[in-house]
Design a protein around this motif. Structure first.
Motif, PDB file in Angstrom:
ATOM      1  N   VAL A  56       7.138 -27.812 -17.267  1.00 53.65           N
ATOM      2  CA  VAL A  56       8.572 -27.903 -17.027  1.00 53.65           C
ATOM      3  C   VAL A  56       9.338 -26.727 -17.647  1.00 53.65           C
ATOM      4  CG1 VAL A  56       9.140 -29.350 -19.042  1.00 53.65           C
ATOM      5  CG2 VAL A  56      10.510 -29.533 -16.955  1.00 53.65           C
ATOM      6  N   ASP A  57       8.762 -26.096 -18.682  1.00 58.28           N
ATOM      7  CA  ASP A  57       9.431 -24.975 -19.349  1.00 58.28           C
ATOM      8  C   ASP A  57       9.042 -23.603 -18.796  1.00 58.28           C
ATOM      9  OD1 ASP A  57      10.727 -26.746 -21.094  1.00 58.28           O
ATOM     10  OD2 ASP A  57       9.049 -26.703 -22.515  1.00 58.28           O
ATOM     11  N   LEU A  58       8.024 -23.546 -17.973  1.00 56.80           N
ATOM     12  CA  LEU A  58       7.558 -22.257 -17.459  1.00 56.80           C
ATOM     13  C   LEU A  58       8.570 -21.533 -16.568  1.00 56.80           C
ATOM     14  CD1 LEU A  58       3.790 -23.057 -16.858  1.00 56.80           C
ATOM     15  CD2 LEU A  58       4.757 -21.476 -18.547  1.00 56.80           C
ATOM     16  N   PRO A  59       9.287 -22.205 -15.664  1.00 56.36           N
ATOM     17  CA  PRO A  59      10.267 -21.464 -14.844  1.00 56.36           C
ATOM     18  C   PRO A  59      11.338 -20.758 -15.676  1.00 56.36           C
ATOM     19  CG  PRO A  59       9.825 -23.588 -13.861  1.00 56.36           C
ATOM     20  CD  PRO A  59       9.167 -23.594 -15.214  1.00 56.36           C
ATOM     21  N   GLN A  60      11.853 -21.415 -16.703  1.00 54.83           N
ATOM     22  CA  GLN A  60      12.872 -20.786 -17.550  1.00 54.83           C
ATOM     23  C   GLN A  60      12.295 -19.587 -18.291  1.00 54.83           C
ATOM     24  OE1 GLN A  60      16.156 -21.178 -17.695  1.00 54.83           O
ATOM     25  NE2 GLN A  60      16.211 -19.480 -19.134  1.00 54.83           N
ATOM     26  N   LYS A  61      11.060 -19.694 -18.758  1.00 53.53           N
ATOM     27  CA  LYS A  61      10.427 -18.575 -19.454  1.00 53.53           C
ATOM     28  C   LYS A  61      10.252 -17.390 -18.503  1.00 53.53           C
ATOM     29  CE  LYS A  61       9.440 -18.087 -23.078  1.00 53.53           C
ATOM     30  NZ  LYS A  61      10.196 -17.401 -24.154  1.00 53.53           N
ATOM     31  N   LEU A  62       9.900 -17.654 -17.248  1.00 53.61           N
ATOM     32  CA  LEU A  62       9.782 -16.581 -16.258  1.00 53.61           C
ATOM     33  C   LEU A  62      11.118 -15.869 -16.057  1.00 53.61           C
ATOM     34  CD1 LEU A  62       7.527 -18.214 -13.542  1.00 53.61           C
ATOM     35  CD2 LEU A  62       6.952 -16.304 -15.039  1.00 53.61           C
ATOM     36  N   VAL A  63      12.186 -16.634 -15.966  1.00 55.17           N
ATOM     37  CA  VAL A  63      13.523 -16.052 -15.807  1.00 55.17           C
ATOM     38  C   VAL A  63      13.862 -15.188 -17.020  1.00 55.17           C
ATOM     39  CG1 VAL A  63      15.983 -16.608 -15.690  1.00 55.17           C
ATOM     40  CG2 VAL A  63      14.354 -17.839 -14.254  1.00 55.17           C
ATOM     41  N   GLU A  64      13.552 -15.680 -18.226  1.00 55.07           N
ATOM     42  CA  GLU A  64      13.831 -14.918 -19.447  1.00 55.07           C
ATOM     43  C   GLU A  64      13.031 -13.617 -19.487  1.00 55.07           C
ATOM     44  OE1 GLU A  64      12.955 -17.556 -22.688  1.00 55.07           O
ATOM     45  OE2 GLU A  64      14.527 -18.962 -22.099  1.00 55.07           O
ATOM     46  N   LEU A  65      11.762 -13.678 -19.134  1.00 53.50           N
ATOM     47  CA  LEU A  65      10.924 -12.475 -19.133  1.00 53.50           C
ATOM     48  C   LEU A  65      11.430 -11.461 -18.109  1.00 53.50           C
ATOM     49  CD1 LEU A  65       7.420 -14.151 -19.456  1.00 53.50           C
ATOM     50  CD2 LEU A  65       8.562 -12.732 -21.187  1.00 53.50           C
ATOM     51  N   TRP A  66      11.800 -11.939 -16.939  1.00 58.13           N
ATOM     52  CA  TRP A  66      12.331 -11.061 -15.890  1.00 58.13           C
ATOM     53  C   TRP A  66      13.622 -10.400 -16.360  1.00 58.13           C
ATOM     54  CZ3 TRP A  66      16.919 -11.615 -13.068  1.00 58.13           C
ATOM     55  CH2 TRP A  66      17.073 -10.717 -12.010  1.00 58.13           C
ATOM     56  N   ALA A  67      14.523 -11.185 -16.942  1.00 56.47           N
ATOM     57  CA  ALA A  67      15.805 -10.646 -17.411  1.00 56.47           C
ATOM     58  C   ALA A  67      15.575  -9.616 -18.517  1.00 56.47           C
ATOM     59  CB  ALA A  67      16.706 -11.772 -17.902  1.00 56.47           C
TER      60      ALA A  67
END
Length: 120
Positions: A56-67
């Protein structure tokens, strides 16, 4: 970038080795969160996983890494390696940290990492 999710076997572990060779980031679902924990357990045990989180936390981490990848600017590869790294804006904390790391590495080891891939 790769993400290892719930599954059986160790195919994901083989794949992340190649991702890491290319300077990529590897993520895995935490085994206790997975229906089939064998694949994320194997990947984590390999020591090649950078981040392990519940699915459940992986999508937010992907967004953070991309940003984060979008705001960090490495010095241009065509700059002469014998020059001092260019200065950065003082209010850009992440950029300043990266600049300081690259400067320290170049000073202490003689290696100029400005020509490496961004992820490396």
């Amino acid at each position: 970038m790769s993400i290892i999710l719930s599954g059986t076997g160790s195919d994901g572990t083989v794949g992340i080795g190649r991702i890491k060779e290319c300077g990529g980031i590897t993520l895995a679902q935490t085994p206790d969160d997975a229906e089939y924990p064998e694949m994320p357990e194997s990947a984590i045990a390999s020591g090649q996983i950078d981040i392990a989180l519940p699915v459940v936390d992986l999508p937010q981490k992907l967004v953070e890494l991309w940003a984060n990848a979008r705001v960090i600017k490495l010095p241009a590869a065509d700059e002469r390696p014998d020059r001092v790294l260019p200065s950065v804006e003082p209010d850009d904390t992440a950029e300043q940290a990266l600049h300081d790391i690259l400067t320290t590495l170049r000073t202490q080891t003689g290696h100029d990492f400005r020509h490496y891939k961004r992820a490396t």
